[in-house]
Design a protein around this motif. Structure first.
Motif, PDB file in Angstrom:
ATOM      1  N   UNK A   1       0.827  -1.206   0.000  1.00 28.09           N
ATOM      2  CA  UNK A   1       0.000   0.000   0.000  1.00 28.09           C
ATOM      3  C   UNK A   1       0.856   1.248   0.000  1.00 28.09           C
TER       4      UNK A   1
ATOM      5  N   UNK B   1       2.313   1.800  -3.406  1.00 26.19           N
ATOM      6  CA  UNK B   1       1.332   2.336  -4.365  1.00 26.19           C
ATOM      7  C   UNK B   1       1.080   3.804  -4.110  1.00 26.19           C
ATOM      8  N   UNK B   2       0.965   4.166  -2.811  1.00 25.83           N
ATOM      9  CA  UNK B   2       0.670   5.562  -2.495  1.00 25.83           C
ATOM     10  C   UNK B   2       1.821   6.466  -2.931  1.00 25.83           C
TER      11      UNK B   2
ATOM     12  N   UNK C   1       4.025   5.867  -5.241  1.00 22.60           N
ATOM     13  CA  UNK C   1       4.080   5.957  -6.702  1.00 22.60           C
ATOM     14  C   UNK C   1       3.013   6.886  -7.231  1.00 22.60           C
ATOM     15  N   UNK C   2       1.820   6.819  -6.628  1.00 21.44           N
ATOM     16  CA  UNK C   2       0.760   7.728  -7.044  1.00 21.44           C
ATOM     17  C   UNK C   2       1.153   9.179  -6.827  1.00 21.44           C
ATOM     18  N   UNK C   3       1.789   9.453  -5.661  1.00 23.16           N
ATOM     19  CA  UNK C   3       2.223  10.824  -5.384  1.00 23.16           C
ATOM     20  C   UNK C   3       3.219  11.314  -6.414  1.00 23.16           C
TER      21      UNK C   3
ATOM     22  N   UNK D   1       3.618  10.216  -9.456  1.00 17.31           N
ATOM     23  CA  UNK D   1       2.985  10.417 -10.767  1.00 17.31           C
ATOM     24  C   UNK D   1       2.293  11.758 -10.828  1.00 17.31           C
ATOM     25  N   UNK D   2       1.657  12.156  -9.690  1.00 20.45           N
ATOM     26  CA  UNK D   2       0.972  13.439  -9.690  1.00 20.45           C
ATOM     27  C   UNK D   2       1.951  14.596  -9.702  1.00 20.45           C
ATOM     28  N   UNK D   3       3.185  14.329  -9.285  1.00 15.76           N
ATOM     29  CA  UNK D   3       4.172  15.417  -9.323  1.00 15.76           C
ATOM     30  C   UNK D   3       4.772  15.574 -10.702  1.00 15.76           C
TER      31      UNK D   3
ATOM     32  N   UNK E   1       6.171  12.767 -12.536  1.00 22.59           N
ATOM     33  CA  UNK E   1       7.095  11.712 -12.906  1.00 22.59           C
ATOM     34  C   UNK E   1       6.429  10.822 -13.945  1.00 22.59           C
ATOM     35  N   UNK E   2       7.269  10.090 -14.665  1.00 24.74           N
ATOM     36  CA  UNK E   2       6.731   9.230 -15.716  1.00 24.74           C
ATOM     37  C   UNK E   2       6.831   7.788 -15.262  1.00 24.74           C
ATOM     38  N   UNK E   3       5.800   7.002 -15.542  1.00 29.04           N
ATOM     39  CA  UNK E   3       5.859   5.590 -15.184  1.00 29.04           C
ATOM     40  C   UNK E   3       6.441   4.829 -16.367  1.00 29.04           C
TER      41      UNK E   3
ATOM     42  N   UNK F   1       9.555  -3.688  -8.425  1.00 29.58           N
ATOM     43  CA  UNK F   1       8.605  -2.568  -8.480  1.00 29.58           C
ATOM     44  C   UNK F   1       8.790  -1.831  -9.799  1.00 29.58           C
ATOM     45  N   UNK F   2       7.719  -1.225 -10.275  1.00 27.11           N
ATOM     46  CA  UNK F   2       7.776  -0.495 -11.538  1.00 27.11           C
ATOM     47  C   UNK F   2       8.606   0.776 -11.337  1.00 27.11           C
TER      48      UNK F   2
END
Lengths: 235, 676
Positions: free
Chosen positions: A31, A34-35, A37-39, A41-43, A45-47, A57-58
């Protein structure tokens, strides 16, 4: 799919408490990953389409085109927190476990009294517990030996660059005023020397600047820890 | 980096969970806003799921597939991107548990999951075709209420429309703008359609929403309003205000004839020839415009720039001109008003036809821009109103506009009947169903076979056969009879009423038989007897019965918000799974039933505590068991067909994802093979 479900279900037992804790810890770690990574991405960053080699992990890529693995570089990994060379609390709990094991063999003291009175023998001074890990290390004395062997085997086999831990020299400097048993300090000294040798080998082979910097930091902290142990031994 | 990357279920779960963690922050009526830093450095504050997902930088192919499916779903139904992601993440998590359990059980180590996943995708397809449609048809349909006043009268009541739109906007734009936007949307819908169920008008609004609305920035959002006619997003080049009826000319070429055509060459031998050509051109333009003026044209709408000469003569003749119009806008104008673009030569040679009729033409100032406002007399069913949406900042205005657009897409989806894509079929696996309808049908079936047992003659057998034939709709359920039911019916059949011969199916006696069996069934299984009566009503008109088979969800079906659709479906899926014999279908039913709970869980979870959700869940399960529907929910409504479509889209996305074994990344673009 589960064609033989009924047969197997009769043999199924509910997981033990330790297993539940492991499952819970793993889920919480996922968890958290995931959190984070979500943060990121919103900043912005590129997945990426690749996964980290060590933990699976990705990977994320920031605006400077630098790859970033959330689990390896931000979260402590599952096993590293048991590694005494990295984590001061783990080192402390290992020391304490050794003392307890030796005192148990000598005095046949009850492990039950351990958590209320952290000094079963006169040689170890009572000290406030800085972390849960150390306290539980004292509580579960019978499990101490397998734990330490596991962590030492991990020590030998782990190859990723270890992030430098600042507090290591600070912690060991605030050592107990009484004279601890020599075996524990010698043990710590051996481990540190092994780590030093390993880090030197890795530094020789390392190709990346980032890795080399981290290895140099590790060498510095090992040397400082060795110095503090030498001071303790002289006391 | 080149190479092939194997795809494991854990990667799918990781990607889905990452997207879920982003989306769950702004989900539901109490969700917050998300602050997003774009690659260009600008900030985006929004709670629109589609906007957030499309703005993320994703190179991971799995993530791109998921986002693409979610956005495609949103295009159709106008909503549901966040629910899509939540449901997908829950399904994939449950799937991982199933697969891990299976591999450790069978091989004792983590072997290849590919085979299990492929088997599962087959089971999923079977689930979609057989189980889901059946449950929606039998159980969920009767719990849904309707937007319309009654079955015959397909008028949407204002209050119902308001409830539906309020729920939509609450989730989309939050509590601040919910009331004003829902009132505006409700008014617009009722003005354009007059309350009748007009799918074409709603579809037209959805398709041309860009041209039908105007965004105004810098004014408080309470100034949003509905205007009569159409606002053309261009200012007048020449403006002559007119209040009376006028004709409008639509033109897509320059009115001034060129000195020479593009393909021709003009040879000039002297200055006089040039001057005479120019004079000719002047004369033509003058004539064209005076002809237009005579025929009552007061406005020219042109998609190209007209020359100064044309403008000068237009001014002389008091004709307004709007130039450089958007081609889409012009085509919208033509379709609403029934006009068609005219060529300059037609004007010159003959009386111009295909002119649009309008009631007024004036200039309107909206925010910082001045636009042309035209009141069209429309012959067709097209909407004759347009919307002005205001907002203090451009980001908010754009959000409100897209929410408005989505609301009409949702309305369009709700007002259309949803057909079952798989059609009626025979299922031999429904044997175990304790469904009230099946039981009753089977009990009627039994009687002819055991007709001899109670000394029945042909005369007794026949009514049973008549009934049996008419009651099994299209041979759908071939359930086996359950003996204890048949015994009861046998006793009743010995009554005098039934010994009278009936060759045709008499409704009166059918209902009397059915009523008796209904009572018995009510005692034994506790099922709703209303369902049976509805079936009987259908008997005299077999065509309507066939229709009901294909239409899964009637137009205008709505449920109360707050997860009642999910909870109801969860309950019925679990019930079906407990009676199901096939292990694959059972596993899939349990998987979907548990995953469905993720949506109400996210709605009702405040912070980390799931207490509220558990409270709601237990109450709902109790209500469904006792009454068959969820009571005491919020009054607002949501569309059943949108929810069903969401579930189907998610299942299909998951099926396509789990069949991927690996993906290959290349740095060079793959060019198509050169044609010989």
């Amino acid at each position: 799919m589960a064609l033989n479900a009924d047969d197997e279900d009769y043999n199924w037992e509910p997981p033990t408490e330790a297993e539940m804790k492991v499952i819970q810890a793993r889920r919480e770690r996922q968890d958290k990953i995931s959190k984070l990574m979500g943060d990121y991405l919103l900043k912005g960053y590129k997945m990426l389409g690749e996964c980290c080699d060590e933990c699976g992990t990705i990977l994320l890529q920031d605006k400077q085109k630098k790859n970033y693995c959330v689990a390896c570089q931000e979260l402590d990994s599952d096993i590293d927190k048991d590694n005494p060379a990295l984590n001061p609390q783990a080192a402390l709990s290992q020391v304490r476990e050794r003392q307890l094991a030796s005192s148990l063999q000598g005095n046949h003291a009850e492990p039950g009294t351990a958590h209320s009175d952290p000094s079963p023998s006169a040689t170890v001074q009572p000290r406030p517990e800085h972390c849960e890990g150390a306290a539980s290390g004292l509580r579960t004395a019978p499990f101490a030996i397998p734990n330490s062997t596991l962590s030492s085997s991990v020590l030998a086999s782990s190859s990723p660059p270890l992030p430098a831990n600042g507090p290591v020299p600070v912690f060991l400097n605030s050592s107990p005023p009484g004279a601890p048993s020599h075996s524990a300090l010698d043990c710590a000294e051996d481990v540190l020397l092994q780590k030093l040798q390993w880090a030197t080998r890795e530094l020789q082979q390392s190709n990346s600047v980032e890795n080399s910097i981290q290895l140099c930091n590790l060498l510095r902290s090992c040397a400082e820890s060795l110095r503090s142990i030498k001071e303790l031994q002289q006391l | 980096m080149n190479g092939s990357h194997p795809v494991d279920i854990s990667i799918l779960v990781q990607v889905a969970e990452t997207l879920e963690s982003i989306v769950s922050r702004c989900f539901g009526p109490h969700g917050g806003l998300v602050l997003f830093t774009k690659a260009t450095g600008e900030l985006l504050i929004t709670r629109d799921g589609q906007k957030i997902l499309s703005s993320l930088l994703l190179e991971q192919p799995i993530a791109k597939i998921i986002v693409h499916s979610a956005v495609a779903h949103c295009h159709v139904t106008g909503d549901g991107t966040k629910s899509f992601i939540l449901l997908l993440a829950a399904l994939l998590r449950g799937l991982r548990v199933m697969v891990m359990r299976e591999t450790t059980r069978s091989t004792g180590r983590h072997g290849q999951h590919g085979l299990q996943l492929k088997l599962l995708s087959d089971h999923l397809l079977a689930f979609q075709t057989q189980v889901l449609d059946h449950i929606v048809r039998c159980h969920l349909r009767q719990c849904a209420s309707s937007l319309f006043l009654s079955d015959r009268d397909c008028k949407v009541t204002r209050s119902n429309a308001k409830l539906l739109l309020e729920a939509y906007f609450y989730g989309k734009v939050g509590a601040n703008h919910c009331q004003s936007l829902s009132t505006l949307a409700c008014d617009y819908y009722l003005k354009c359609t007059g309350g009748d169920q007009c799918n074409e008008v709603v579809g037209f609004i959805c398709d041309h929403f860009e041209e039908l609305h105007t965004k105004v920035v810098g004014i408080p959002s309470s100034s949003s309003r509905i205007l009569e006619g159409l606002v053309l997003h261009r200012d007048f080049t020449e403006y002559w205000p007119t209040e009376e009826e006028l004709k409008i000319l639509v033109i897509t070429e320059p009115l001034q004839p060129p000195l020479v055509d593009a393909s021709a060459t003009l040879y000039l031998q002297s200055d006089q020839q040039l001057q005479s050509s120019c004079a000719w051109i002047h004369q033509r333009v003058q004539e064209i415009l005076s002809r237009l003026s005579v025929s009552g044209v007061r406005l020219i709408l042109s998609s190209v720039k007209q020359t100064d000469l044309v403008l000068y003569h237009a001014k002389l003749n008091r004709i307004s001109v709007v130039e450089c119009m958007d081609p889409e806008e012009l085509s919208l104008f033509c379709s609403i008003s029934g006009a068609a673009p005219v060529s300059p030569w037609d004007i010159f040679l003959d009386q111009p036809t295909h002119l649009a009729q309008a009631q007024f033409c004036k200039s309107i100032l909206l925010g910082a821009h001045r636009y042309a406002h035209v009141g069209i007399t429309s012959k067709s069913l097209c909407p004759q109103y347009c919307i002005v949406l205001c907002g203090p900042v451009s980001g908010l205005t754009i959000q409100c506009a897209s929410a408005f657009h989505g609301a009409f897409k949702m309305l369009r989806q709700t007002l259309q009947p949803l057909e079952s894509r798989y059609g009626p079929h025979e299922t031999s696996e429904n044997i175990e169903l304790q469904n009230g309808i099946d039981c009753v049908v089977s009990s009627i079936n039994v009687c002819p076979a055991e007709g001899e047992a109670y000394g029945g003659t042909d005369r007794v057998e026949q009514p049973r056969q008549c009934l049996a034939r008419n009651l099994i709709p299209g041979g759908m359920h071939h359930s086996e009879p359950l003996h204890f039911h048949s015994c009861h019916v046998k006793e009743e059949c010995c009554g005098d009423k039934l010994l009278e011969p009936h060759c045709t199916c008499n409704i009166g006696d059918a209902t009397s038989i059915m009523k008796r069996t209904i009572e018995l069934n009510a005692k034994s299984t506790g099922d709703n007897s209303l369902v049976i009566n509805a079936q009987i009503d259908l008997i005299p008109s077999p065509t309507r019965e066939e229709e009901c088979l294909c239409t899964l969800i009637a137009p205008g079906s709505v449920f109360p918000v707050g997860g009642s659709f999910e909870l109801l479906l969860h309950y019925h899926l679990l019930k079906y799974a407990s009676h199901c014999l096939d292990p694959g279908t059972k596993a899939v039913c349990n998987l979907v039933a548990n995953a469905l709970l993720s949506i109400p869980r996210n709605i009702y979870t405040a912070g980390k505590s799931t207490r509220h959700f558990l409270h709601v869940y237990t109450k709902a399960m109790r209500d469904i068991q006792s009454e068959g529907r969820v009571r005491d929910g919020p009054k607002m409504l949501e569309s059943v067909s949108c929810k069903y479509q969401l579930l189907i889209s998610t299942l299909e996305c998951m099926r396509s994802l789990i069949c991927i074994d690996c993906f290959i990344v290349g740095t060079r673009r793959v060019s198509p093979p050169a044609s010989p």
